[in-house]
Design a protein around this motif. Structure first.
Motif, PDB file in Angstrom:
ATOM      1  N   ALA A 189      -1.616  18.471  -1.831  1.00 55.90           N
ATOM      2  CA  ALA A 189      -0.640  17.538  -2.371  1.00 55.90           C
ATOM      3  C   ALA A 189      -0.929  16.167  -1.781  1.00 55.90           C
ATOM      4  O   ALA A 189      -1.264  16.052  -0.604  1.00 55.90           O
ATOM      5  N   VAL A 190      -0.816  15.131  -2.608  1.00 57.98           N
ATOM      6  CA  VAL A 190      -1.050  13.758  -2.163  1.00 57.98           C
ATOM      7  C   VAL A 190       0.267  12.999  -2.255  1.00 57.98           C
ATOM      8  O   VAL A 190       0.991  13.107  -3.246  1.00 57.98           O
ATOM      9  N   PHE A 191       0.561  12.238  -1.198  1.00 58.59           N
ATOM     10  CA  PHE A 191       1.812  11.479  -1.137  1.00 58.59           C
ATOM     11  C   PHE A 191       1.508  10.020  -0.834  1.00 58.59           C
ATOM     12  O   PHE A 191       0.544   9.698  -0.131  1.00 58.59           O
ATOM     13  N   GLU A 192       2.376   9.161  -1.347  1.00 57.74           N
ATOM     14  CA  GLU A 192       2.378   7.769  -0.927  1.00 57.74           C
ATOM     15  C   GLU A 192       3.426   7.601   0.165  1.00 57.74           C
ATOM     16  O   GLU A 192       4.578   8.021  -0.006  1.00 57.74           O
ATOM     17  N   VAL A 193       3.009   7.038   1.281  1.00 57.49           N
ATOM     18  CA  VAL A 193       3.940   6.703   2.356  1.00 57.49           C
ATOM     19  C   VAL A 193       4.415   5.277   2.077  1.00 57.49           C
ATOM     20  O   VAL A 193       3.616   4.341   2.175  1.00 57.49           O
ATOM     21  N   PRO A 194       5.667   5.096   1.669  1.00 57.87           N
ATOM     22  CA  PRO A 194       6.114   3.772   1.222  1.00 57.87           C
ATOM     23  C   PRO A 194       5.763   2.657   2.202  1.00 57.87           C
ATOM     24  O   PRO A 194       6.038   2.744   3.393  1.00 57.87           O
ATOM     25  N   GLY A 195       5.113   1.649   1.665  1.00 61.35           N
ATOM     26  CA  GLY A 195       4.774   0.484   2.455  1.00 61.35           C
ATOM     27  C   GLY A 195       3.684   0.694   3.484  1.00 61.35           C
ATOM     28  O   GLY A 195       3.422  -0.202   4.293  1.00 61.35           O
ATOM     29  N   GLN A 231      -3.524  10.475   9.782  1.00 61.23           N
ATOM     30  CA  GLN A 231      -2.446  10.662   8.820  1.00 61.23           C
ATOM     31  C   GLN A 231      -1.179  11.180   9.497  1.00 61.23           C
ATOM     32  O   GLN A 231      -0.064  10.821   9.105  1.00 61.23           O
ATOM     33  N   GLY A 232      -1.351  12.015  10.517  1.00 61.52           N
ATOM     34  CA  GLY A 232      -0.183  12.462  11.272  1.00 61.52           C
ATOM     35  C   GLY A 232       0.514  11.295  11.948  1.00 61.52           C
ATOM     36  O   GLY A 232       1.753  11.229  11.982  1.00 61.52           O
ATOM     37  N   GLY A 275       0.630   3.621   3.162  1.00 63.03           N
ATOM     38  CA  GLY A 275      -0.645   4.123   2.661  1.00 63.03           C
ATOM     39  C   GLY A 275      -0.464   5.461   1.974  1.00 63.03           C
ATOM     40  O   GLY A 275       0.598   5.738   1.398  1.00 63.03           O
ATOM     41  N   PHE A 276      -1.485   6.303   2.082  1.00 63.10           N
ATOM     42  CA  PHE A 276      -1.475   7.582   1.392  1.00 63.10           C
ATOM     43  C   PHE A 276      -1.901   8.689   2.349  1.00 63.10           C
ATOM     44  O   PHE A 276      -2.712   8.468   3.247  1.00 63.10           O
ATOM     45  N   VAL A 277      -1.381   9.882   2.116  1.00 61.57           N
ATOM     46  CA  VAL A 277      -1.764  11.045   2.902  1.00 61.57           C
ATOM     47  C   VAL A 277      -1.990  12.217   1.966  1.00 61.57           C
ATOM     48  O   VAL A 277      -1.378  12.314   0.903  1.00 61.57           O
ATOM     49  N   SER A 278      -2.893  13.087   2.360  1.00 61.50           N
ATOM     50  CA  SER A 278      -3.137  14.337   1.646  1.00 61.50           C
ATOM     51  C   SER A 278      -2.831  15.475   2.594  1.00 61.50           C
ATOM     52  O   SER A 278      -3.316  15.496   3.730  1.00 61.50           O
TER      53      SER A 278
END
Length: 372
Positions: A140-146, A332-333, A148-151
């Motif tokens: 699953a891929v998420f946008e971390v508001p303001g 990402q953590g 970046g992005f994490v998978s």
């Protein structure tokens, strides 16, 4: 008496003069050489030693990890021993682990086709192999508001299949995870699944059932006809190695990609899903997938009837951590910890492409109904 003539003979005089000139020249040369030795700078050890070029460290940029790698993996020629992976083996970062009780057992909205039972005297093993890309792998891929992005990695579809088998009392069915993220079977802008170790393992599994989950990456870079032909190629190779097994081919489900997800799933649109599903139906009706071992399974109606609940949506910290089966990378953590420290009630923006827990549970229920 005449005085004695003491005049020096001319030859001797000339010889003496030449000798004096030679001595003077040698002295002058010696003086010049000494002066030169004193005035010229001497090379130092540092100047003589080879210099080392320092290569700058590359800087990392946060991008969705579902983007395709730059190079393909080499074709595996070794025969791999099947690895039984019915459940995730990684310890989640949270104290809770994904539970199987909330997995929905919804049935398709339309009557399923007759179950494809292995023939009498089948030599296929009592196992199920799951084939697919990041969808079946549980990504699953998420946008971390303001930020970046994490998978992240949630439980794979195989874990939900195993739960369905156990729920009906079948404890002998093993489930093999033969998925590979960021691959495709026809799209030229993605690495080929056929060049992976997972595919080599699949051909050696000899399972009673092989489940082919749709490759989302082919929607973005491939064409409907090419994808259907590639499915036929995949099914033919599995059937050729395991003629007594059964192959379930699922079509595409509807998606709702978030704006950021269009970077890696730009082709996940309703019209392309319809076109690809039509090509798959044609291949099943008399084309490349019209094989005795193949059963085509329509999942689009059942998952589409869930609205968007079958897709990864916005999730809070507790909702993400309870489903994690692999800890995020340090970078990402750290990004997630920083976001939730500043926003305790904040949510990550889901990609709207990969399957949610409800979506994987529903899909597993559909597929297991086809396996007696």
């Amino acid at each position: 008496m005449q005085p004695t003539d003491r005049t020096i003979p001319r030859p001797l005089l000339i010889l003496t003069a030449l000798s004096l000139l030679t001595i003077a020249a040698a002295g002058a040369f010696l003086v010049v050489a000494i002066a030169a030795q004193t005035l010229l700078p001497q090379p130092t050890a540092a100047a003589l030693a080879p210099t080392e070029t320092q290569t700058p460290r590359p800087t990392s940029t946060q991008i969705p990890l579902a983007a395709p790698p730059a190079t393909e993996t080499a074709t595996s020629t070794a025969t791999a021993t099947p690895t039984d992976t019915p459940t995730p083996t990684h310890t989640p970062t949270a104290t809770q682990t994904p539970t199987e009780t909330p997995i929905p057992t919804a049935t398709p909205t339309s009557p399923p086709q007759a179950a494809a039972a292995p023939p009498q005297g089948s030599t296929a093993e009592r196992c199920t192999s799951v084939v697919g890309d990041s969808v079946a792998q549980g990504d699953a891929v998420f946008e971390v508001p303001g930020t970046g992005f994490v998978s992240v990695r949630f439980a794979p579809l195989g874990a939900y299949l195993a739960a369905q088998f156990r729920a009906r009392g079948d404890t002998g069915m093993r489930v093999f995870n033969r998925t590979e993220a960021a691959t495709a079977i026809s799209a030229p802008n993605h690495p080929s699944y056929f060049n992976t170790a997972a595919f080599a393992q699949l051909l050696a599994d000899n399972c009673a059932y092989t489940v082919i989950v749709p490759f989302i990456n082919d929607l973005s870079g491939g064409e409907a006809g090419s994808y259907a032909a590639a499915l036929g190629n995949l099914a033919s190779q599995v059937a050729g190695r395991n003629p007594n097994g059964r192959i379930l081919v699922a079509n595409f489900y509807p998606g709702a990609p978030a704006p950021f997800a269009l970077n890696f799933a730009g082709g996940f649109s309703n019209d392309r899903v319809a076109a690809f599903n039509a090509a798959i139906a044609a291949a099943c009706g008399g084309g490349a997938l019209a094989l005795p071992q193949v059963r085509c399974v329509d999942i689009s109606g059942a998952l589409g009837s869930m609205g968007t609940a079958h897709l990864i949506g916005n999730m809070s910290q507790s909702e993400v951590e309870v489903q994690l089966v692999v800890p995020p990378s340090p970078d990402q953590g750290g990004m997630l910890n920083a976001f939730w420290s500043s926003n305790p009630g904040g949510v990550l923006i889901g990609d709207g492409v990969h399957l949610s827990s409800s979506g994987k549970g529903t899909l597993a229920a559909i597929l297991v109904r086809q396996m007696p």
